[in-house]
Design a protein around this motif. Structure first.
Motif, PDB file in Angstrom:
ATOM      1  N   LEU A  61       0.853  -1.181   0.000  1.00  0.00           N
ATOM      2  CA  LEU A  61       0.000   0.000   0.000  1.00  0.00           C
ATOM      3  C   LEU A  61       0.892   1.236   0.000  1.00  0.00           C
ATOM      4  CD1 LEU A  61      -2.915   1.103   0.271  1.00  0.00           C
ATOM      5  CD2 LEU A  61      -2.569   1.076   2.744  1.00  0.00           C
ATOM      6  N   ARG A  62       0.794   2.052  -1.066  1.00  0.00           N
ATOM      7  CA  ARG A  62       1.644   3.225  -1.177  1.00  0.00           C
ATOM      8  C   ARG A  62       1.213   4.300  -0.172  1.00  0.00           C
ATOM      9  NH1 ARG A  62       1.050   4.668  -7.389  1.00  0.00           N
ATOM     10  NH2 ARG A  62      -1.118   4.626  -6.677  1.00  0.00           N
ATOM     11  N   PRO A  63       2.143   5.170   0.230  1.00  0.00           N
ATOM     12  CA  PRO A  63       1.801   6.215   1.206  1.00  0.00           C
ATOM     13  C   PRO A  63       0.621   7.071   0.774  1.00  0.00           C
ATOM     14  CG  PRO A  63       4.173   6.069   0.948  1.00  0.00           C
ATOM     15  CD  PRO A  63       3.584   5.165  -0.095  1.00  0.00           C
ATOM     16  N   GLY A  64       0.596   7.466  -0.513  1.00  0.00           N
ATOM     17  CA  GLY A  64      -0.504   8.301  -0.988  1.00  0.00           C
ATOM     18  C   GLY A  64      -1.835   7.582  -0.959  1.00  0.00           C
ATOM     19  N   ASP A  65      -1.825   6.294  -1.331  1.00  0.00           N
ATOM     20  CA  ASP A  65      -3.062   5.510  -1.286  1.00  0.00           C
ATOM     21  C   ASP A  65      -3.560   5.372   0.150  1.00  0.00           C
ATOM     22  OD1 ASP A  65      -2.871   5.145  -4.027  1.00  0.00           O
ATOM     23  OD2 ASP A  65      -1.696   3.304  -3.818  1.00  0.00           O
ATOM     24  N   ASP A  66      -2.613   5.128   1.057  1.00  0.00           N
ATOM     25  CA  ASP A  66      -2.970   5.002   2.472  1.00  0.00           C
ATOM     26  C   ASP A  66      -3.561   6.311   2.984  1.00  0.00           C
ATOM     27  OD1 ASP A  66      -3.244   4.133   5.034  1.00  0.00           O
ATOM     28  OD2 ASP A  66      -1.117   3.866   5.443  1.00  0.00           O
TER      29      ASP A  66
ATOM     30  N   ALA B 118       5.442   8.700   4.169  1.00  0.00           N
ATOM     31  CA  ALA B 118       6.048   7.416   4.546  1.00  0.00           C
ATOM     32  C   ALA B 118       6.734   7.517   5.901  1.00  0.00           C
ATOM     33  CB  ALA B 118       7.040   6.971   3.476  1.00  0.00           C
ATOM     34  N   THR B 119       7.376   8.670   6.163  1.00  0.00           N
ATOM     35  CA  THR B 119       8.044   8.850   7.463  1.00  0.00           C
ATOM     36  C   THR B 119       7.045   8.976   8.598  1.00  0.00           C
ATOM     37  OG1 THR B 119       8.116  11.274   7.271  1.00  0.00           O
ATOM     38  CG2 THR B 119       9.969  10.026   6.340  1.00  0.00           C
ATOM     39  N   LYS B 120       5.789   9.312   8.257  1.00  0.00           N
ATOM     40  CA  LYS B 120       4.745   9.439   9.274  1.00  0.00           C
ATOM     41  C   LYS B 120       3.939   8.159   9.441  1.00  0.00           C
ATOM     42  CE  LYS B 120       4.181  14.437   8.696  1.00  0.00           C
ATOM     43  NZ  LYS B 120       3.236  15.543   8.445  1.00  0.00           N
ATOM     44  N   GLY B 121       4.388   7.104   8.774  1.00  0.00           N
ATOM     45  CA  GLY B 121       3.741   5.816   8.984  1.00  0.00           C
ATOM     46  C   GLY B 121       2.719   5.428   7.946  1.00  0.00           C
ATOM     47  N   PHE B 122       2.530   6.258   6.909  1.00  0.00           N
ATOM     48  CA  PHE B 122       1.575   5.904   5.863  1.00  0.00           C
ATOM     49  C   PHE B 122       2.242   4.948   4.874  1.00  0.00           C
ATOM     50  CE2 PHE B 122      -0.288   9.812   7.454  1.00  0.00           C
ATOM     51  CZ  PHE B 122      -1.642   9.511   7.453  1.00  0.00           C
ATOM     52  N   GLY B 123       1.443   3.994   4.397  1.00  0.00           N
ATOM     53  CA  GLY B 123       1.961   3.005   3.466  1.00  0.00           C
ATOM     54  C   GLY B 123       2.519   1.820   4.220  1.00  0.00           C
ATOM     55  N   GLU B 124       2.201   0.633   3.768  1.00  0.00           N
ATOM     56  CA  GLU B 124       2.703  -0.560   4.430  1.00  0.00           C
ATOM     57  C   GLU B 124       2.651  -1.730   3.467  1.00  0.00           C
ATOM     58  OE1 GLU B 124       0.155  -1.329   7.693  1.00  0.00           O
ATOM     59  OE2 GLU B 124      -1.617  -1.586   6.466  1.00  0.00           O
ATOM     60  N   LYS B 125       3.437  -2.733   3.776  1.00  0.00           N
ATOM     61  CA  LYS B 125       3.448  -3.924   2.940  1.00  0.00           C
ATOM     62  C   LYS B 125       2.233  -4.786   3.239  1.00  0.00           C
ATOM     63  CE  LYS B 125       8.468  -4.231   2.546  1.00  0.00           C
ATOM     64  NZ  LYS B 125       9.656  -5.069   2.796  1.00  0.00           N
ATOM     65  N   ASN B 126       1.673  -5.336   2.166  1.00  0.00           N
ATOM     66  CA  ASN B 126       0.607  -6.309   2.359  1.00  0.00           C
ATOM     67  C   ASN B 126       1.201  -7.606   2.885  1.00  0.00           C
ATOM     68  OD1 ASN B 126      -1.396  -4.638   1.434  1.00  0.00           O
ATOM     69  ND2 ASN B 126      -1.175  -5.290  -0.700  1.00  0.00           N
ATOM     70  N   ILE B 127       0.567  -8.186   3.863  1.00  0.00           N
ATOM     71  CA  ILE B 127       1.029  -9.448   4.416  1.00  0.00           C
ATOM     72  C   ILE B 127       0.153 -10.559   3.856  1.00  0.00           C
ATOM     73  CG2 ILE B 127       1.409 -10.766   6.530  1.00  0.00           C
ATOM     74  CD1 ILE B 127       1.677  -8.122   8.004  1.00  0.00           C
ATOM     75  N   GLU B 128       0.725 -11.363   2.995  1.00  0.00           N
ATOM     76  CA  GLU B 128      -0.026 -12.463   2.415  1.00  0.00           C
ATOM     77  C   GLU B 128       0.115 -13.674   3.328  1.00  0.00           C
ATOM     78  OE1 GLU B 128       1.097 -13.186  -1.565  1.00  0.00           O
ATOM     79  OE2 GLU B 128       0.681 -11.140  -2.246  1.00  0.00           O
TER      80      GLU B 128
END
Length: 682
Positions: free
Chosen positions: A145-150, A234-244
Motif C-alpha cells: 500500500l503506497r503512502p498516498g493511497d494510504d 512514509a516517514t509518518k507511517g503511511f503506506g505498508e506492505k501487504n502481508i499475504e
C-alpha cells in the motif's frame, strides 16, 4: 448557511428577474457587486442507462458515457451559471417567457447573497467526478500500500484544509468549504473524501476539478511535489506492505499480539484534586489540622493535612510497626505556590518538637548524603522540613554530579532501611564504619508546581524516589484572614506528643534508643482483607506494566502495597495512640489515598515525561491547550505561547492530530473564522 442571510434572500427574491425556458426550466438573472467568475456547472446527476444510444431528456439530447465496467450513463446538468462572457437565450425568443420582473431593472445583489444562491444550488449536486491521481514516485514493493493511497483512505484531509485557512461552514454528508480570504460562500465541496473545487480563485486548485486527499495534501503542503509528499507521508507511517498469509496458517496468535500491543498504549485520566474526605484523619492529625487552619493567615486544608501527616509519622517513628514489619516513615511533598500558607504547618511541627524537647530531631536542608547520614547517626529518628525539593529534583534530573547522586542514594536507602540496619561509610582514621539501627526519616517537603513538573523525567520516576513520596497538590491560595498565635496550641496536642516521646516499647535497658523494639499494630479482619485485596490489585497492575515494558508504571505500582500499609499504620496511630488498630476505616482511607496518588502520578508522567526533544515539545503544546479555556486556542495564540518556529509547530500539530490527541477546528472570531486547536478529552 447563516440563518439571517437566508431570511434576507427569501425576502428579496422578488427583486430577481426570472424567466421560463422552452424546456420548462428557469433562468434567474441578476447583477453582482463584485466580478463574476466563469460559467460553472453547479448541480449534476449521474443516470445509468441500458445502452450507448443517445438519450433525450427535457428536450435535450445526451450522448452516453461508458464506465470502466462497460455500463453506460448520462450526466445531465440541472443547475449551472453563465459567467463573464457567457451567453443564454431569453425572452422574447420563442419559447422563453418572463415570469417575474424584466430586463430593464435587473437587480444588483451583494456577493454574500450570490454565495447563498450558489450554495443552495451546490447542495443539490449529486455527482462528483473521480479525482485524477498523479503517479506517485515513492517506490513501494509489489503488492504494498503506497503512502498516498494510504493517506487517501486514512489521512486527515480536514485538518490540512483548516491549517491552510479553508473553512467548513456547512457540515453533513456533502460539506461546503469556503476558500481563504472569504467568509461566506461555497468554494468547494467535500463528499466521500473527494474535494471538488468550484471557485476560480482558490489557488493552487483549479475550478471544476476533483482532488483526492493525497492531492490536496501535496498541493497545500508540498507545492505540488508528489514525490516529496509521498516520502514525507512514509516517514509518518503511511503506506505498508501487504502481508499475504497462507490459508493453512492460524493467524489468531498474530491478531492477539496486535490486540495486546494496542491495549498497552493506554491513556491515564487526571483524577483531579485530592478528595476533601481524604484530608481528615481522626485523632491527633485532625486536632493539628484544625489548629493550623485556625491560626494560618491563609488557611489551606491540603497543606495542613501534609503537615499533620508528617508530624504523626515522626512521633511514632521507631515505636510502631505492622505485622509485615513495615514502619511509618514516609516522604511527603506538598506542591504549593508562593504565599499559599506553607509556613504554618512547618512552624507547628517545629513548635511541637520544641515543646517536647526534641528540637535536635528537626532538620531542614540536605547538605550532602554524608551530612544526612551523620545527622541520622546522632539522632536516628528525624523530621526534615525542606522548602527546596523542586530545586533538588531539577538539579538531580539534569546532572550526574556525585554530590547530588549521594543525596539521592542516601534518601532511597534510608527509606528502605527503616526496619533493618543502615551501614555508614567508613571515615578516615576509623577502623569501623558504624551503622544506624532502624533509621526513621520523615520528609515534609514543599515545591512549586511548575518547577516540580519541569523536573519530572523517566529517570526521576523510575529511580523510585518519586514513587516513595506522597505528593499533594494544595491548590490555590485561600482568602486571607488575621493570623493567630502559635503558642495558643491546645494542650491536648502537646500531651499526645509528649506521650509518644515517652513511649519506649520493648524491654527496658540502656540501649533502647540504639536497638528499639517497636510494638506491632494489629489489623482488624476487615482491615486486613481490604489491604490484601489492594495488594492483589497492585500486583496485577504491575504485571500489566511489565508486559507492556512500562518502566514508570512498574515503579509506581511496585511500591503501592507498601505505601498503603504505611499510611494505614499512621492512621491507626493518629486515631488512638493508646491502642492503635489498623481498622477497616484505616485501610479504606489508605487505599483510597494511595490509589489517587498513583493515578495522579501516572497522569503526570503522561503529561510531562518526554522520550526526546520533539516529544517534549508535543507535551508542551498539549499542556498549553490543557491550561486554556475549554482546552482550545486559536492558531495565532498557540504559536505565540509555544515560542517555536513555524516548521516545528506544523510538525507537532501534524503528529498530535494524527495521533488523535488534538482536533483542528474552525473558531469564530469578530470578523472571520480562524483555525484553532482543541485538546481531545483525556
Amino acid at each position: 448557511m447563516a440563518g439571517n442571510s437566508q431570511k434576507r434572500i427569501a425576502r428579496s427574491t422578488w427583486r430577481l428577474v426570472i424567466e421560463k425556458s422552452q424546456s420548462g426550466g428557469r433562468h434567474v438573472i441578476y447583477r453582482c457587486e463584485e466580478e463574476i467568475c466563469k460559467s460553472l456547472k453547479l448541480a449534476k446527476r449521474k443516470i445509468t442507462i441500458d445502452t450507448g444510444d443517445e438519450v433525450i431528456l427535457c428536450g435535450k439530447t445526451f450522448k452516453p458515457i461508458q464506465n470502466k465496467d462497460g455500463t453506460w450513463y448520462i450526466l445531465p446538468t440541472y443547475i449551472e451559471t453563465r459567467g463573464e462572457g457567457g451567453l443564454f437565450l431569453c425572452a422574447p425568443t420563442p419559447g422563453y417567457e418572463l415570469v417575474q420582473n424584466d430586463f430593464i431593472n435587473i437587480p444588483v445583489i451583494s456577493p454574500e447573497e450570490r454565495d447563498i444562491l450558489l450554495g443552495a444550488a451546490l447542495s443539490l449536486n449529486e455527482y462528483v467526478p473521480e479525482p485524477l491521481e498523479p503517479q506517485q514516485t515513492q517506490s513501494s514493493p509489489s503488492g504494498s500500500l503506497r503512502p498516498g493511497d494510504d493517506y487517501n483512505f486514512n489521512g486527515d484531509l480536514r485538518a490540512v484544509l483548516l491549517q491552510h485557512d479553508w473553512q467548513c461552514y456547512q457540515a453533513g454528508e456533502n460539506e461546503h468549504w469556503c476558500r481563504p480570504g472569504k467568509t461566506t460562500g461555497t468554494s468547494a465541496t467535500l463528499k466521500n473524501r473527494v474535494f471538488y473545487v468550484f471557485s476560480t480563485n482558490a489557488h493552487p486548485f483549479e475550478s471544476e476539478k476533483a482532488y483526492s486527499p493525497f492531492s490536496v495534501y501535496t498541493l497545500l503542503e508540498h507545492n505540488g511535489d508528489y514525490s516529496k509528499a509521498a516520502q514525507t507521508l512514509a516517514t509518518k507511517g503511511f503506506g505498508e506492505k501487504n502481508i499475504e498469509v497462507p490459508t493453512d496458517v492460524n493467524i489468531s496468535a498474530l491478531v492477539k499480539s496486535f490486540e495486546k500491543e494496542d491495549k498497552q498504549i493506554q491513556r491515564f485520566i487526571d483524577p483531579g484534586p485530592i478528595p476533601v474526605e481524604l484530608l481528615r484523619v481522626p485523632g491527633f492529625m485532625s486536632r493539628v489540622m484544625d489548629f493550623c487552619m485556625q491560626i494560618s493567615a491563609y488557611p489551606n486544608q491540603p497543606m495542613a493535612f501534609c503537615g499533620s501527616l508528617a508530624g504523626q509519622s515522626y512521633l511514632c517513628g521507631r515505636k510502631v510497626r505492622e505485622k509485615g514489619d513495615l514502619r511509618p516513615n514516609i516522604y511527603i511533598l506538598a506542591l504549593a505556590g508562593a504565599s499559599t500558607g506553607k509556613d504554618y504547618p512547618r512552624k507547628i511541627n517545629a513548635y511541637i518538637l520544641n515543646q517536647i524537647g526534641e528540637m535536635n530531631s528537626l532538620g531542614d536542608k540536605f547538605a550532602s548524603g554524608e551530612g544526612l547520614q551523620d545527622a541520622m547517626f546522632q539522632t536516628p529518628c528525624m523530621l526534615f522540613q525542606n522548602d527546596e525539593i523542586d530545586t533538588m529534583l531539577q538539579s538531580f534530573n539534569k546532572s550526574r554530579d556525585g554530590h547530588l547522586e549521594s543525596i539521592m542514594g542516601t534518601l532511597l536507602t534510608m527509606y528502605t532501611s527503616s526496619n533493618s540496619v543502615y551501614p555508614m561509610r567508613r571515615k578516615a582514621g576509623k577502623q569501623q564504619a558504624g551503622f544506624i539501627n532502624q533509621p526513621h526519616l520523615t520528609i515534609f517537603g514543599t515545591a512549586t508546581p511548575t518547577y516540580y513538573y519541569a523536573a519530572l523525567s523517566e529517570r526521576m520516576l523510575t529511580n523510585g524516589f518519586i514513587a516513595r513520596m506522597v505528593t499533594i497538590d494544595v491548590g490555590k491560595r485561600s482568602t486571607g484572614k488575621d493570623a493567630g498565635l502559635i503558642d495558643s496550641m491546645p494542650n491536648e496536642i502537646l500531651e499526645i506528643a509528649k506521650w509518644w516521646r515517652d513511649f519506649n516499647p520493648g524491654k527496658p535497658n540502656n540501649l533502647i534508643d540504639v536497638n528499639p523494639i517497636p510494638v506491632i499494630v494489629d489489623y482488624s479482619d476487615e482491615g486486613k482483607r481490604i489491604l490484601d485485596d489492594f495488594r492483589v490489585f497492585a500486583d496485577e497492575e504491575y504485571s500489566k506494566a511489565e508486559d507492556g515494558n512500562d518502566e514508570v508504571s512498574k515503579t509506581v505500582w511496585g511500591r503501592a502495597n507498601e505505601n498503603a500499609r504505611k499510611l494505614a499504620l499512621i492512621y491507626a496511630c493518629s486515631e488512638s495512640h493508646l491502642s492503635p488498630l489498623i481498622s477497616a476505616a484505616a485501610a479504606k482511607w489508605s487505599v483510597a489515598l494511595m490509589t489517587h496518588q498513583l493515578r495522579r502520578m501516572l497522569y503526570l508522567s503522561q503529561c510531562y515525561v518526554a522520550d526526546n526533544d520533539f516529544h517534549a515539545l508535543c507535551l508542551k503544546l498539549k499542556q498549553k491547550l490543557r491550561q486554556a479555556d475549554q482546552r482550545t486556542l486559536l492558531h495565532s495564540v498557540l504559536m505565540k505561547r509555544m515560542k517555536i518556529d513555524k516548521a516545528n509547530f506544523r510538525n507537532i500539530i501534524d503528529t498530535l492530530s494524527e495521533q488523535g490527541d488534538i482536533e483542528i477546528i474552525a473558531i469564530p472570531t469578530k470578523t472571520n473564522k480562524g483555525t484553532g486547536y482543541h485538546l481531545v478529552e483525556e
